[in-house]
Design a protein around this motif. Structure first.
Motif, PDB file in Angstrom:
ATOM      1  N   ILE A 127     -62.811  60.502 -54.058  1.00 22.33           N
ATOM      2  CA  ILE A 127     -63.564  59.566 -53.217  1.00 22.33           C
ATOM      3  C   ILE A 127     -62.611  58.773 -52.333  1.00 22.33           C
ATOM      4  CG2 ILE A 127     -64.987  57.469 -53.259  1.00 22.33           C
ATOM      5  CD1 ILE A 127     -66.355  58.653 -55.785  1.00 22.33           C
ATOM      6  N   ALA A 128     -61.495  58.305 -52.909  1.00 21.17           N
ATOM      7  CA  ALA A 128     -60.524  57.539 -52.122  1.00 21.17           C
ATOM      8  C   ALA A 128     -59.910  58.394 -51.019  1.00 21.17           C
ATOM      9  CB  ALA A 128     -59.427  56.994 -53.043  1.00 21.17           C
ATOM     10  N   PHE A 130     -61.863  60.402 -43.663  1.00 17.88           N
ATOM     11  CA  PHE A 130     -62.892  60.115 -42.674  1.00 17.88           C
ATOM     12  C   PHE A 130     -62.510  58.954 -41.771  1.00 17.88           C
ATOM     13  CE2 PHE A 130     -65.773  62.379 -45.717  1.00 17.88           C
ATOM     14  CZ  PHE A 130     -66.031  63.438 -44.881  1.00 17.88           C
ATOM     15  N   SER A 131     -61.798  57.971 -42.283  1.00 14.38           N
ATOM     16  CA  SER A 131     -61.383  56.856 -41.429  1.00 14.38           C
ATOM     17  C   SER A 131     -60.361  57.313 -40.401  1.00 14.38           C
ATOM     18  CB  SER A 131     -60.818  55.708 -42.258  1.00 14.38           C
ATOM     19  OG  SER A 131     -59.588  56.077 -42.849  1.00 14.38           O
ATOM     20  N   SER A 132     -59.492  58.272 -40.749  1.00 12.14           N
ATOM     21  CA  SER A 132     -58.523  58.769 -39.769  1.00 12.14           C
ATOM     22  C   SER A 132     -59.207  59.607 -38.699  1.00 12.14           C
ATOM     23  CB  SER A 132     -57.414  59.574 -40.457  1.00 12.14           C
ATOM     24  OG  SER A 132     -57.912  60.788 -40.964  1.00 12.14           O
ATOM     25  N   SER A 143     -60.746  57.091 -36.147  1.00 13.33           N
ATOM     26  CA  SER A 143     -59.787  56.465 -35.236  1.00 13.33           C
ATOM     27  C   SER A 143     -59.228  57.473 -34.250  1.00 13.33           C
ATOM     28  CB  SER A 143     -58.652  55.804 -36.024  1.00 13.33           C
ATOM     29  OG  SER A 143     -57.892  56.780 -36.709  1.00 13.33           O
ATOM     30  N   LYS A 144     -59.059  58.746 -34.655  1.00  7.49           N
ATOM     31  CA  LYS A 144     -58.573  59.772 -33.737  1.00  7.49           C
ATOM     32  C   LYS A 144     -59.585  60.035 -32.634  1.00  7.49           C
ATOM     33  CE  LYS A 144     -55.487  62.355 -36.768  1.00  7.49           C
ATOM     34  NZ  LYS A 144     -55.285  63.604 -37.487  1.00  7.49           N
ATOM     35  N   SER A 145     -60.868  60.088 -32.987  1.00  7.31           N
ATOM     36  CA  SER A 145     -61.876  60.386 -31.973  1.00  7.31           C
ATOM     37  C   SER A 145     -61.965  59.258 -30.953  1.00  7.31           C
ATOM     38  CB  SER A 145     -63.240  60.637 -32.614  1.00  7.31           C
ATOM     39  OG  SER A 145     -63.724  59.464 -33.229  1.00  7.31           O
ATOM     40  N   SER A 146     -61.839  57.995 -31.382  1.00  5.49           N
ATOM     41  CA  SER A 146     -61.886  56.905 -30.408  1.00  5.49           C
ATOM     42  C   SER A 146     -60.648  56.913 -29.531  1.00  5.49           C
ATOM     43  CB  SER A 146     -62.042  55.559 -31.112  1.00  5.49           C
ATOM     44  OG  SER A 146     -60.893  55.266 -31.879  1.00  5.49           O
TER      45      SER A 146
END
Length: 169
Positions: free
Chosen positions: A31-32, A38-40, A43-46
């Motif tokens: 889970i961690a 998913f958080s990376s 940030s990559k897509s933005s």
């Protein structure tokens, strides 16, 4: 505070039967790792979206400048059909407001309901490296001179950055 969290986690971990502890550790670890993964991606897509909009600015500036020059040059007596290519030396530059406190310079940040960003003072257009013009009248000295003067005046560049030649039939 960290000791308090550790103590609560230790108590929670002791409540889990010993036979199931490895499975729980693996599940918590997965889970961690998923959360980090998913958080990376987010940030990559933005970053990619910002990069794409910045990269799109230079070609649109170049294309618009080429189109305007073609329109002007085609109106010059003797020029005839023409194609223009503009190359840039630098890209568009954004100048943001900054505040100097105690010798430290910090950008002025504006917060809106959906985002925050720097206070944009001005946008400096890209510097032009050179202009190439291919036209029907590229073999006439008078036409070449008239086109050179028009391009230099329109863009504020020297005549050494302008090349004009005759278009093939």
């Amino acid at each position: 505070m960290i000791d308090n969290i550790r103590e609560k986690l230790r108590k929670l971990f002791e409540k889990i039967p010993e036979s199931k502890r490895p499975i729980v550790l693996v599940v918590v670890g997965l889970i961690a790792m998923s959360a980090i993964l998913f958080s990376s991606f987010d940030s990559k897509s933005s970053k990619d979206e910002k990069k794409t909009s910045a990269e799109a600015a230079a070609p649109s500036y170049t294309e618009e400048t080429e189109r305007k020059l073609e329109n002007i040059i085609s109106l010059i007596d003797g020029a005839g059909r023409c194609k223009v290519m503009v190359t840039l030396d630098t890209s568009e530059e954004n100048i943001y407001a900054s505040d100097i406190n105690d010798g430290k310079s910090e950008y002025v940040v504006i917060k809106t309901s959906s985002d925050e960003g720097g206070l944009l003072l001005k946008i400096v257009q890209p510097k032009i490296r050179g202009v190439a013009v291919v036209c029907d009248g590229g073999d006439s000295y008078i036409t070449v001179n008239n086109i050179t003067e028009a391009v230099c005046s329109a863009l504020g560049i020297s005549s050494t950055k302008v090349s004009i030649t005759k278009m093939k039939n």
